[in-house]
Design a protein around this motif. Structure first.
Motif, PDB file in Angstrom:
ATOM      1  N   LEU A  81       0.831  -1.194   0.000  1.00 26.44           N
ATOM      2  CA  LEU A  81       0.000   0.000   0.000  1.00 26.44           C
ATOM      3  C   LEU A  81       0.872   1.254   0.000  1.00 26.44           C
ATOM      4  O   LEU A  81       1.882   1.315   0.696  1.00 26.44           O
ATOM      5  CB  LEU A  81      -0.900   0.005   1.245  1.00 26.44           C
ATOM      6  CG  LEU A  81      -1.930   1.128   1.371  1.00 26.44           C
ATOM      7  CD1 LEU A  81      -2.926   1.095   0.235  1.00 26.44           C
ATOM      8  CD2 LEU A  81      -2.656   1.022   2.712  1.00 26.44           C
ATOM      9  N   THR A  82       0.468   2.254  -0.798  1.00 25.00           N
ATOM     10  CA  THR A  82       1.119   3.555  -0.804  1.00 25.00           C
ATOM     11  C   THR A  82       0.054   4.621  -0.595  1.00 25.00           C
ATOM     12  O   THR A  82      -1.152   4.329  -0.647  1.00 25.00           O
ATOM     13  CB  THR A  82       1.860   3.834  -2.127  1.00 25.00           C
ATOM     14  OG1 THR A  82       0.891   3.912  -3.194  1.00 25.00           O
ATOM     15  CG2 THR A  82       2.876   2.752  -2.436  1.00 25.00           C
ATOM     16  N   ASP A 154       8.556  -3.292   1.360  1.00 21.26           N
ATOM     17  CA  ASP A 154       9.337  -2.245   0.700  1.00 21.26           C
ATOM     18  C   ASP A 154       9.866  -1.307   1.783  1.00 21.26           C
ATOM     19  O   ASP A 154       9.223  -0.316   2.129  1.00 21.26           O
ATOM     20  CB  ASP A 154       8.466  -1.484  -0.301  1.00 21.26           C
ATOM     21  CG  ASP A 154       9.253  -0.470  -1.130  1.00 21.26           C
ATOM     22  OD1 ASP A 154      10.418  -0.201  -0.777  1.00 21.26           O
ATOM     23  OD2 ASP A 154       8.700   0.053  -2.110  1.00 21.26           O
ATOM     24  N   THR A 155      11.031  -1.622   2.326  1.00 15.75           N
ATOM     25  CA  THR A 155      11.586  -0.832   3.426  1.00 15.75           C
ATOM     26  C   THR A 155      11.955   0.579   2.969  1.00 15.75           C
ATOM     27  O   THR A 155      11.890   1.524   3.760  1.00 15.75           O
ATOM     28  CB  THR A 155      12.827  -1.526   4.005  1.00 15.75           C
ATOM     29  OG1 THR A 155      13.719  -1.874   2.943  1.00 15.75           O
ATOM     30  CG2 THR A 155      12.440  -2.783   4.760  1.00 15.75           C
ATOM     31  N   LEU A 156      12.340   0.728   1.715  1.00 14.98           N
ATOM     32  CA  LEU A 156      12.700   2.048   1.200  1.00 14.98           C
ATOM     33  C   LEU A 156      11.492   2.989   1.250  1.00 14.98           C
ATOM     34  O   LEU A 156      11.618   4.151   1.629  1.00 14.98           O
ATOM     35  CB  LEU A 156      13.230   1.930  -0.230  1.00 14.98           C
ATOM     36  CG  LEU A 156      13.810   3.206  -0.857  1.00 14.98           C
ATOM     37  CD1 LEU A 156      14.988   3.717  -0.029  1.00 14.98           C
ATOM     38  CD2 LEU A 156      14.247   2.943  -2.292  1.00 14.98           C
ATOM     39  N   THR A 168       5.465   2.656  14.269  1.00 14.29           N
ATOM     40  CA  THR A 168       4.945   1.453  13.611  1.00 14.29           C
ATOM     41  C   THR A 168       6.027   0.773  12.780  1.00 14.29           C
ATOM     42  O   THR A 168       6.169  -0.457  12.814  1.00 14.29           O
ATOM     43  CB  THR A 168       3.746   1.811  12.706  1.00 14.29           C
ATOM     44  OG1 THR A 168       2.778   2.524  13.464  1.00 14.29           O
ATOM     45  CG2 THR A 168       3.108   0.557  12.122  1.00 14.29           C
ATOM     46  N   VAL A 169       6.786   1.557  12.030  1.00 15.54           N
ATOM     47  CA  VAL A 169       7.867   1.004  11.193  1.00 15.54           C
ATOM     48  C   VAL A 169       8.908   0.320  12.058  1.00 15.54           C
ATOM     49  O   VAL A 169       9.361  -0.794  11.757  1.00 15.54           O
ATOM     50  CB  VAL A 169       8.514   2.116  10.348  1.00 15.54           C
ATOM     51  CG1 VAL A 169       9.751   1.576   9.627  1.00 15.54           C
ATOM     52  CG2 VAL A 169       7.522   2.669   9.330  1.00 15.54           C
ATOM     53  N   ASP A 180      17.553  -5.191   4.790  1.00 11.76           N
ATOM     54  CA  ASP A 180      16.440  -4.279   5.061  1.00 11.76           C
ATOM     55  C   ASP A 180      16.692  -3.457   6.318  1.00 11.76           C
ATOM     56  O   ASP A 180      16.288  -2.291   6.407  1.00 11.76           O
ATOM     57  CB  ASP A 180      15.136  -5.067   5.202  1.00 11.76           C
ATOM     58  CG  ASP A 180      14.620  -5.584   3.865  1.00 11.76           C
ATOM     59  OD1 ASP A 180      14.942  -4.952   2.843  1.00 11.76           O
ATOM     60  OD2 ASP A 180      13.897  -6.596   3.845  1.00 11.76           O
ATOM     61  N   LYS A 181      17.362  -4.048   7.294  1.00 11.58           N
ATOM     62  CA  LYS A 181      17.694  -3.298   8.508  1.00 11.58           C
ATOM     63  C   LYS A 181      18.605  -2.118   8.194  1.00 11.58           C
ATOM     64  O   LYS A 181      18.434  -1.022   8.733  1.00 11.58           O
ATOM     65  CB  LYS A 181      18.386  -4.213   9.523  1.00 11.58           C
ATOM     66  CG  LYS A 181      17.448  -5.095  10.316  1.00 11.58           C
ATOM     67  CD  LYS A 181      18.221  -5.900  11.345  1.00 11.58           C
ATOM     68  CE  LYS A 181      17.274  -6.763  12.178  1.00 11.58           C
ATOM     69  NZ  LYS A 181      18.008  -7.579  13.172  1.00 11.58           N
ATOM     70  N   ILE A 182      19.542  -2.324   7.294  1.00 15.27           N
ATOM     71  CA  ILE A 182      20.466  -1.250   6.907  1.00 15.27           C
ATOM     72  C   ILE A 182      19.696  -0.099   6.255  1.00 15.27           C
ATOM     73  O   ILE A 182      19.932   1.074   6.547  1.00 15.27           O
ATOM     74  CB  ILE A 182      21.556  -1.788   5.958  1.00 15.27           C
ATOM     75  CG1 ILE A 182      22.491  -2.732   6.718  1.00 15.27           C
ATOM     76  CG2 ILE A 182      22.351  -0.643   5.337  1.00 15.27           C
ATOM     77  CD1 ILE A 182      23.462  -3.486   5.832  1.00 15.27           C
ATOM     78  N   VAL A 183      18.762  -0.461   5.374  1.00 19.15           N
ATOM     79  CA  VAL A 183      17.962   0.554   4.680  1.00 19.15           C
ATOM     80  C   VAL A 183      17.156   1.370   5.684  1.00 19.15           C
ATOM     81  O   VAL A 183      17.178   2.614   5.664  1.00 19.15           O
ATOM     82  CB  VAL A 183      17.011  -0.100   3.653  1.00 19.15           C
ATOM     83  CG1 VAL A 183      16.056   0.941   3.070  1.00 19.15           C
ATOM     84  CG2 VAL A 183      17.806  -0.759   2.538  1.00 19.15           C
ATOM     85  N   ILE A 184      16.455   0.675   6.578  1.00 16.83           N
ATOM     86  CA  ILE A 184      15.634   1.353   7.577  1.00 16.83           C
ATOM     87  C   ILE A 184      16.497   2.186   8.511  1.00 16.83           C
ATOM     88  O   ILE A 184      16.164   3.344   8.824  1.00 16.83           O
ATOM     89  CB  ILE A 184      14.804   0.333   8.385  1.00 16.83           C
ATOM     90  CG1 ILE A 184      13.680  -0.257   7.531  1.00 16.83           C
ATOM     91  CG2 ILE A 184      14.225   0.972   9.642  1.00 16.83           C
ATOM     92  CD1 ILE A 184      12.599   0.731   7.170  1.00 16.83           C
ATOM     93  N   LYS A 185      17.609   1.632   8.946  1.00 21.85           N
ATOM     94  CA  LYS A 185      18.477   2.349   9.890  1.00 21.85           C
ATOM     95  C   LYS A 185      18.999   3.644   9.283  1.00 21.85           C
ATOM     96  O   LYS A 185      18.965   4.700   9.922  1.00 21.85           O
ATOM     97  CB  LYS A 185      19.640   1.455  10.309  1.00 21.85           C
ATOM     98  CG  LYS A 185      20.529   2.088  11.386  1.00 21.85           C
ATOM     99  CD  LYS A 185      21.598   1.118  11.852  1.00 21.85           C
ATOM    100  CE  LYS A 185      22.448   1.768  12.938  1.00 21.85           C
ATOM    101  NZ  LYS A 185      23.502   0.837  13.430  1.00 21.85           N
ATOM    102  N   ASP A 186      19.475   3.576   8.043  1.00 19.06           N
ATOM    103  CA  ASP A 186      19.995   4.772   7.376  1.00 19.06           C
ATOM    104  C   ASP A 186      18.919   5.850   7.251  1.00 19.06           C
ATOM    105  O   ASP A 186      19.161   7.031   7.536  1.00 19.06           O
ATOM    106  CB  ASP A 186      20.529   4.418   5.987  1.00 19.06           C
ATOM    107  CG  ASP A 186      21.841   3.649   6.044  1.00 19.06           C
ATOM    108  OD1 ASP A 186      22.467   3.636   7.125  1.00 19.06           O
ATOM    109  OD2 ASP A 186      22.231   3.062   5.017  1.00 19.06           O
TER     110      ASP A 186
END
Length: 220
Positions: A81-82, A154-156, A168-169, A180-186
């Motif tokens: 969902l977007t 889609d973590t991005l 929530t994220v 995916d953790k790296i993407v979210i963390k950054d």
């Protein structure tokens, strides 16, 4: 899904085609039926020979609306969902209600102002509902639910949602794979830095930002 691929469509093209077809059909159907109804009223002849075919056409449009909605739901279930997909889904539902109101108008032989007021009321409810709905948090939760069902996320995109979605994220951060953790963390660290800058000025204070900053400070 197989039929979509066999016909050479992507899911996005399949959903968009259904939506634009819906808009064109809905516009011309409303124009023709309301115009014809006005002519019938002026002539004083509002016969069943007009009302029955008009109702049949209205039902056909509602079927097209359902089809367009199902296409959008298929697209969402595949890719998540977007914000745009959420608003389009709401708009399609509003359009369905408007055509139901049109059917009621024809059956009960109501005046044009009945339809105009009801359509305006539907639009107001649509706008107010989305203003009251915490859309980013809702989108994040729906995508997390999809992640729990399918393992896909889609973590991005999640990382670009507003501060409302941050708690929530981060609730699924520990469940993600390393990439995916790296993407979210950054993305979250960059968001944290922006929030810290905003909080230096009391005029930029916001409860959602404050809560997001608190959660981010605890996590990173």
């Amino acid at each position: 899904a197989v039929n979509i691929e066999n016909n050479g469509f992507t899911y996005a093209e399949y959903a968009r085609q259904g939506f634009w077809e819906l808009l064109v059909v809905s516009f011309f159907t409303l124009l023709i039926l309301l115009g014809a109804d006005a002519v019938m009223k002026r002539s004083g002849k509002r016969l069943a020979a007009f009302i029955v075919p008009s109702l049949f056409i209205t039902v056909e449009v509602i079927v097209i609306i359902i089809s367009a909605f199902k296409r959008l739901m298929l697209y969402q279930s595949t890719y998540g969902l977007t914000e745009l997909r959420l608003y389009v889904a709401g708009f399609i539902i509003m359009l369905a209600v408007i055509f139901i109101v049109l059917a009621v108008k024809l059956i009960l032989k109501k005046q044009h102002n009945f339809f105009a007021f009801s359509a305006l009321l539907c639009l107001i409810i649509f706008i107010v509902s989305f203003n009251l709905l915490n859309s980013d948090k809702f989108i994040a939760q729906k995508n997390i639910d999809r992640f729990h069902r399918t393992g896909k996320i889609d973590t991005l995109y999640l990382g670009t949602l507003s501060e409302d979605a941050v708690p929530t994220v981060l609730s699924i951060y520990d469940e993600l794979n390393d990439e995916d953790k790296i993407v979210i963390k950054d993305l979250m660290i960059k968001k944290k830095e922006r929030l810290e800058l905003w909080n230096k000025d009391w005029q930029g204070y916001n409860t959602s930002r404050e809560k997001a900053l608190e959660v981010l400070s605890q996590k990173f």
